[in-house]
Scaffold this active site. Sequence first.
Site, PDB file in Angstrom:
ATOM      1  N   LYS A  55       0.851  -1.318   0.001  1.00 18.42           N
ATOM      2  CA  LYS A  55      -0.006  -0.059  -0.044  1.00 18.42           C
ATOM      3  C   LYS A  55       0.751   1.131   0.082  1.00 18.42           C
ATOM      4  CE  LYS A  55      -4.701  -1.346   0.647  1.00 18.42           C
ATOM      5  NZ  LYS A  55      -4.573  -2.462   1.354  1.00 18.42           N
ATOM      6  N   THR A  77      -7.712  10.524   4.516  1.00 15.87           N
ATOM      7  CA  THR A  77      -8.381   9.118   4.015  1.00 15.87           C
ATOM      8  C   THR A  77      -9.056   8.605   5.215  1.00 15.87           C
ATOM      9  OG1 THR A  77      -7.700   7.064   2.625  1.00 15.87           O
ATOM     10  CG2 THR A  77      -6.124   7.733   4.666  1.00 15.87           C
ATOM     11  N   SER A  80      -8.812   2.008   8.603  1.00 17.51           N
ATOM     12  CA  SER A  80      -7.912   1.299   9.694  1.00 17.51           C
ATOM     13  C   SER A  80      -6.903   0.426   9.434  1.00 17.51           C
ATOM     14  CB  SER A  80      -8.988   0.796  10.908  1.00 17.51           C
ATOM     15  OG  SER A  80      -9.830  -0.108  10.139  1.00 17.51           O
ATOM     16  N   ASN A  82      -3.923  -1.329   6.357  1.00 21.29           N
ATOM     17  CA  ASN A  82      -2.575  -0.718   5.862  1.00 21.29           C
ATOM     18  C   ASN A  82      -2.669   0.477   5.089  1.00 21.29           C
ATOM     19  OD1 ASN A  82      -1.068  -2.906   6.862  1.00 21.29           O
ATOM     20  ND2 ASN A  82      -1.672  -4.069   5.215  1.00 21.29           N
ATOM     21  N   ASP A 174       3.578 -17.757 -16.922  1.00 25.09           N
ATOM     22  CA  ASP A 174       2.379 -18.093 -17.254  1.00 25.09           C
ATOM     23  C   ASP A 174       1.173 -17.888 -16.565  1.00 25.09           C
ATOM     24  OD1 ASP A 174       3.494 -19.889 -19.270  1.00 25.09           O
ATOM     25  OD2 ASP A 174       4.561 -20.956 -17.675  1.00 25.09           O
ATOM     26  N   GLY A 181      -9.230  -7.306  -2.885  1.00 24.58           N
ATOM     27  CA  GLY A 181      -9.978  -6.670  -1.687  1.00 24.58           C
ATOM     28  C   GLY A 181     -10.833  -5.760  -2.578  1.00 24.58           C
ATOM     29  N   GLY A 183      -9.267  -4.134  -5.317  1.00 29.56           N
ATOM     30  CA  GLY A 183      -8.902  -4.357  -6.606  1.00 29.56           C
ATOM     31  C   GLY A 183      -7.799  -3.452  -6.983  1.00 29.56           C
ATOM     32  N   GLU A 206     -10.021 -14.059  -3.784  1.00 34.33           N
ATOM     33  CA  GLU A 206     -10.580 -13.393  -2.642  1.00 34.33           C
ATOM     34  C   GLU A 206     -10.888 -14.462  -1.499  1.00 34.33           C
ATOM     35  OE1 GLU A 206     -14.007 -10.447  -4.169  1.00 34.33           O
ATOM     36  OE2 GLU A 206     -14.225 -12.483  -4.843  1.00 34.33           O
ATOM     37  N   GLY A 210     -16.175 -13.544   1.330  1.00 42.21           N
ATOM     38  CA  GLY A 210     -16.508 -12.184   0.726  1.00 42.21           C
ATOM     39  C   GLY A 210     -15.962 -12.372  -0.993  1.00 42.21           C
ATOM     40  N   ASP A 212     -17.309 -10.988  -3.423  1.00 40.74           N
ATOM     41  CA  ASP A 212     -18.201  -9.964  -4.176  1.00 40.74           C
ATOM     42  C   ASP A 212     -17.461  -9.672  -5.606  1.00 40.74           C
ATOM     43  OD1 ASP A 212     -16.428  -8.561  -2.096  1.00 40.74           O
ATOM     44  OD2 ASP A 212     -16.617  -7.140  -3.647  1.00 40.74           O
ATOM     45  N   LYS A 275      10.359 -19.251   6.480  1.00 37.40           N
ATOM     46  CA  LYS A 275      11.091 -18.046   7.481  1.00 37.40           C
ATOM     47  C   LYS A 275      10.509 -16.705   7.496  1.00 37.40           C
ATOM     48  CE  LYS A 275      13.313 -21.898   7.756  1.00 37.40           C
ATOM     49  NZ  LYS A 275      12.595 -23.107   8.580  1.00 37.40           N
ATOM     50  N   SER A 306       0.979  -9.912  -0.515  1.00 39.18           N
ATOM     51  CA  SER A 306       1.082  -8.115  -0.306  1.00 39.18           C
ATOM     52  C   SER A 306       1.027  -7.674   1.089  1.00 39.18           C
ATOM     53  CB  SER A 306      -0.735  -8.088  -0.386  1.00 39.18           C
ATOM     54  OG  SER A 306      -1.506  -9.134   0.438  1.00 39.18           O
TER      55      SER A 306
HETATM   56  C1  LIG Z   1      -5.163  -3.650   1.009  1.00 36.92           C
HETATM   57  C2  LIG Z   1      -4.693  -4.834   1.056  1.00 36.92           C
HETATM   58  C3  LIG Z   1      -5.159  -5.786   0.260  1.00 36.92           C
HETATM   59  C4  LIG Z   1      -6.148  -5.679  -0.734  1.00 36.92           C
HETATM   60  O1  LIG Z   1      -5.671  -4.748  -1.721  1.00 36.92           O
HETATM   61  P1  LIG Z   1      -6.748  -3.871  -2.723  1.00 36.92           P
HETATM   62  O2  LIG Z   1      -6.069  -3.204  -3.549  1.00 36.92           O
HETATM   63  O3  LIG Z   1      -7.705  -3.500  -1.879  1.00 36.92           O
HETATM   64  O4  LIG Z   1      -7.542  -5.138  -3.347  1.00 36.92           O
HETATM   65  C5  LIG Z   1      -4.458  -7.293   0.150  1.00 36.92           C
HETATM   66  N1  LIG Z   1      -3.482  -7.438   1.101  1.00 36.92           N
HETATM   67  C6  LIG Z   1      -3.109  -6.474   1.958  1.00 36.92           C
HETATM   68  C7  LIG Z   1      -1.864  -6.849   2.978  1.00 36.92           C
HETATM   69  C8  LIG Z   1      -3.586  -5.095   1.978  1.00 36.92           C
HETATM   70  O5  LIG Z   1      -3.231  -4.199   2.810  1.00 36.92           O
END
Ligand SMILES: *Cc1c(COP(=O)(O)O)cnc(C)c1O
Length: 322
Positions: A55, A77, A80, A82, A174, A181, A183, A206, A210, A212, A275, A306
């Site tokens: 993020k 913004t 709560s 990241n 590939d 979340g 997107g 997803e 959830g 959606d 690890k 992520s």
């Molecule tokens: C925000 C977040 C997501 C989802 O990202 P989007 O851009 O909202 O789809 C996934 N993993 C982590 C760790 C996040 O902080």
Amino acid sequence: MVSALPTFDDVVAASQRLAGVAHRTPVLTSRTADARSGASLFFKCENYQRMGAFKFRGGYNAIAKLSDAQRRAGVVTFSSGNHAQAIALAAQILGVKAVIIMPLDAPAAKRAATEGYGGEVVTYDRYKEDREAVARRIQEERGMTLIPPYDHADVVAGQGTAARELFEEVGELDYLFVCLGGGGLLSGSALAARALSPNCKVIGVEPEAGNDGQQSFRSGSIVRIETPKTLADGAATTHLGEITFALIKAHVDDIVTVSDAQLVGMLRFFAERMKMVVEPTGCLGAAAAMSGEFPLAGKRVGIIISGGNVDLKSYGGLLAGA
Ligand SMILES: *Cc1c(COP(=O)(O)O)cnc(C)c1O
């Protein structure tokens, strides 16, 4: 109609803004993971990004693009998670004031982390008030610029820089598995994939509770759901954005789901075999790739991890199987 969708050129421009500011995170491999999946897996480790998640890329890119007048007025913004920390840190680096709207009952650790990066936290009652309305009020009162967590062209372009680095480092793939979340990460990653590895199948992942995004993808219009109950709190969003959905429709191959049990299995694998600390949401892409549901034998597969921000107590509980 959505105007001004970001393009791969915007991802490249974002990479230039982020150079020397964001970490170029490592790409890790694991023989055990390869043996289990039958594929060559490349893990792009955004759990090692500044503030612990990708993020930072989108937040910094969005603030860095503001005019001098906008920078002087500051940014606001609602989050709560990241994105709150990302905006607070990026604003601090750029010398911009940041207001973060958080629920009154947000975890103390998250509030402290945001304040630690110099963000001003404004609380609201989530049973009585709408966070977007609170953000809009502050935006008007203080002339601040609102930077939402995903439905924003500069945020999407920034998030795409992680996948761009992955393709630059390992070449064409590939498959690419990306957690989903709202997107921002998936749509930015898809822009990078289409430009740098046109035949790569891009799969959004997803939480089962959830889906959606999957419903929206299949039905062709944005589906809204109640806030899902899942361990993947970073993906507990209720709907995709206009910008992110348009890009996902155009560039993503499929959206799949994984269960919380699969996320816990993956989280333990990362801890024990590789690890590293990965938050449950960060395990989505890998859990789908390791599920056995894709024909990955002999394939080159990218996975975006992520984030790695965990509450130690609940993380310990998940590791121990409590
Ligand atoms: C925000 C977040 C997501 C989802 O990202 P989007 O851009 O909202 O789809 C996934 N993993 C982590 C760790 C996040 O902080």
